[in-house]
Design a protein around this motif. Structure first.
Motif, PDB file in Angstrom:
ATOM      1  N   ASP A   1      -3.381  -0.058  11.886  1.00  0.00           N
ATOM      2  CA  ASP A   1      -2.692  -0.877  10.882  1.00  0.00           C
ATOM      3  C   ASP A   1      -1.188  -0.784  11.174  1.00  0.00           C
ATOM      4  OD1 ASP A   1      -1.569  -1.579   8.379  1.00  0.00           O
ATOM      5  OD2 ASP A   1      -2.263   0.236   7.412  1.00  0.00           O
TER       6      ASP A   1
ATOM      7  N   LYS B   1       2.224  -0.753   9.227  1.00  0.00           N
ATOM      8  CA  LYS B   1       2.647  -0.608   7.829  1.00  0.00           C
ATOM      9  C   LYS B   1       4.046  -1.121   7.534  1.00  0.00           C
ATOM     10  CE  LYS B   1       0.004   2.851   5.460  1.00  0.00           C
ATOM     11  NZ  LYS B   1      -0.914   1.868   4.978  1.00  0.00           N
TER      12      LYS B   1
ATOM     13  N   MET C   1     -12.248   0.411   1.564  1.00  0.00           N
ATOM     14  CA  MET C   1     -11.807  -0.063   2.871  1.00  0.00           C
ATOM     15  C   MET C   1     -10.287  -0.247   2.866  1.00  0.00           C
ATOM     16  SD  MET C   1     -14.192  -0.263   5.079  1.00  0.00           S
ATOM     17  CE  MET C   1     -13.539  -1.367   6.334  1.00  0.00           C
TER      18      MET C   1
ATOM     19  N   ASP D   1      -6.785  -2.364   3.832  1.00  0.00           N
ATOM     20  CA  ASP D   1      -6.378  -3.751   3.852  1.00  0.00           C
ATOM     21  C   ASP D   1      -5.018  -3.783   4.540  1.00  0.00           C
ATOM     22  OD1 ASP D   1      -5.954  -6.407   3.379  1.00  0.00           O
ATOM     23  OD2 ASP D   1      -6.380  -6.322   1.231  1.00  0.00           O
ATOM     24  N   PRO D   2      -4.849  -4.390   5.688  1.00  0.00           N
ATOM     25  CA  PRO D   2      -5.649  -5.460   6.283  1.00  0.00           C
ATOM     26  C   PRO D   2      -6.711  -5.020   7.302  1.00  0.00           C
ATOM     27  CG  PRO D   2      -3.626  -5.264   7.525  1.00  0.00           C
ATOM     28  CD  PRO D   2      -3.579  -4.206   6.451  1.00  0.00           C
TER      29      PRO D   2
HETATM   30  N1  GLY Z   1      -3.847  -0.490   5.166  1.00  0.00           N
HETATM   31  C1  GLY Z   1      -3.854   0.774   4.553  1.00  0.00           C
HETATM   32  C2  GLY Z   1      -4.558   0.845   3.288  1.00  0.00           C
HETATM   33  O1  GLY Z   1      -5.335  -0.011   2.918  1.00  0.00           O
HETATM   34  O2  GLY Z   1      -4.354   1.826   2.584  1.00  0.00           O
END
Ligand code: GLY
Ligand code: AMP
Length: 428
Positions: free
Chosen positions: A218, A220, A294, A296-297
């Motif tokens: 991811d 951030k 889960m 996101d994204p």
């Molecule tokens: N993308 C990191 C989270 O959903 O915490």
């Protein structure tokens, strides 16, 4: 069966998109959903925290199965709410019990869990106003930078990384005494700083068996080259090129399996996703955090790679028979580029018309923060607006595809990072 998904982001659109494809799915409802989820199911104007309204909707629409997207209702005990109500006895829920959700709801609890079960993580201690006098000595015993974490949920903002001890001591007082993150920072975990590349690994579990979902990375920060403020996530790449072979085996042997065994040994009821926020410290995986949902994204890159029937797996998990399910992953890579509102993650405007969605070719556009106007026009309705996902054998080709489609979509102030996946190219 009739399915209800709780949540309204890109994660929930990706889950809804996949679940809608299942032959097991009769009707699909999403509460509250967004303009994207309305394309694959029916939205219900219900907040995820309004358990009574959720119960009423479940009864009204003969919903058989509830899939919980975000952490808040889990931490607030939605699983237990369903299990303790005789009228909801026949309704299955995918999401951990309140006890399981504490793995995300309390950093200290998660650390104690990892210590108890021998799961590698940063050394730590926790402090409240009662033992604040010992905190300075602990800070002085660490090498900088210093990692301070609000114990409770703080909407992803509760972690501070500070370069010097003076600042760390001041911020600690702001958190504990000054209520910097409200009640969430009445207790603070201070931990050893780990240096390495982060990655996310996900599993579906019924509390005994588990199925690994694809790994993802991811992005951030708002700015290219990982600069600027933290966001909810600006893009994702799956799989992570270094999360395979020996390293992946270490993750499974030392982290995933001990976590599931630990839940079982501790008698924690857990049917849901487990999100392992990991860091690769010189080839050794360590846990930065657990989430009970889960990412996101990440979901928008991970779920499209699931070849099998996701609804079948989630439902089987809710019935404690995940072990009987065959679970296959697409070998192609998937990437997601997030388009955000101008100004995000600080103040931004909503309600901007989105043009060009019909021109998209060869990508799936998941909606994160959108809504339909009364005239049926798609409008921006959040900081993160759209997640543009593409597949290819090589993730670099998938990125070219996502960026080509980003360029076909327009709304006032739209911004995306143009360097998603660039850091991984160096590792190929
Ligand atoms: N993308 C990191 C989270 O959903 O915490
Ligand atoms: P969290 O809210 O726990 O995900 O933490 C936010 C971010 O802080 C993580 O994604 C990491 O980038 C960073 N972080 C948290 N804990 C540590 C640690 N012990 N060492 C280095 N970075 C950390």
């Amino acid at each position: 069966m009739n399915v209800l998904i709780l949540g309204s982001g890109g994660r929930e659109h990706a889950l809804a998109w996949k679940i809608a494809q299942s032959p097991m799915c009769d009707r699909l409802w999403i509460a509250p959903g967004n303009a994207g989820t309305a394309q694959v199911g029916t939205n219900l104007a219900i907040k995820v925290g309004d358990f009574q309204a959720i119960k009423q909707a479940v009864l009204d629409h003969a919903i058989d199965f509830v899939v919980v997207g975000p952490e808040d209702p889990l931490v607030n005990g939605i699983y237990d709410f369903f299990r303790s109500d005789p009228q909801l006895a026949r309704v299955a829920v995918f999401g951990p019990s309140r006890q399981g959700a504490i793995l995300e709801g309390s950093k200290e609890y998660a650390k104690e869990f990892m210590m108890r079960h021998g799961i590698p993580t940063a050394a730590y201690r926790s402090f409240t106003r009662k033992n604040l006098d010992q905190a300075d000595a602990f800070i002085d015993s660490l090498t900088p930078p210093y990692v301070l974490k609000a114990d409770g949920l703080a909407a992803g903002k509760g972690v501070l990384i500070l370069p010097d001890a003076r600042q760390a001591k001041d911020e600690l007082r702001e958190m504990i005494l000054g209520g910097k993150f409200g009640a969430a920072s009445a207790k603070v975990v201070i931990e050893e700083f780990l240096s390495g590349i982060e990655l996310s690994v996900f599993a579906i579990t019924d509390g005994h068996d588990y199925k690994l979902l694809p790994s993802a990375k991811d992005y951030k920060r708002i700015g290219e080259g990982d600069t600027g403020l933290n966001t909810g996530g600006m893009g994702a790449v799956s799989p992570v090129p270094f999360a395979q072979g020996e390293f992946m085996k270490k993750i499974e042997d030392r982290i995933v399996r001990p976590t599931i065994r630990g839940l079982e040994k501790d008698g924690i009821v857990y049917t849901g996703f487990v999100f392992f926020g990991l860091i690769n410290v010189g080839g050794e995986p360590k846990v930065i955090e657990y989430n009970v949902r889960m990412g996101d994204p990440e979901t928008e890159a991970v779920i499209p790679r699931v070849k099998s029937d996701l609804l079948e797996a989630l439902y089987a998990a809710s019935q404690g028979r995940l072990g009987q399910v065959n679970f296959e992953i697409d070998s192609r890579a998937a990437v997601t580029v997030v388009m955000v509102s101008g100004g995000y993650p600080q103040a931004y405007e909503k309600g901007k018309p989105i043009a060009g969605l019909d021109a998209v070719q060869g990508s799936v556009v998941f909606h994160a923060g959108t809504k339909l106007s009364p005239q049926g026009e798609v409008l921006t309705d959040g900081g993160r607006v759209l997640a543009v996902t593409s597949y290819a054998d090589d993730f670099r080709d998938a990125l070219v595809q996502s960026y080509a489609n980003v360029d076909r979509i327009h709304f006032e102030g739209a911004y995306c990072r143009r360097d998603i996946g660039k850091d991984l190219e160096k590792m190929l």
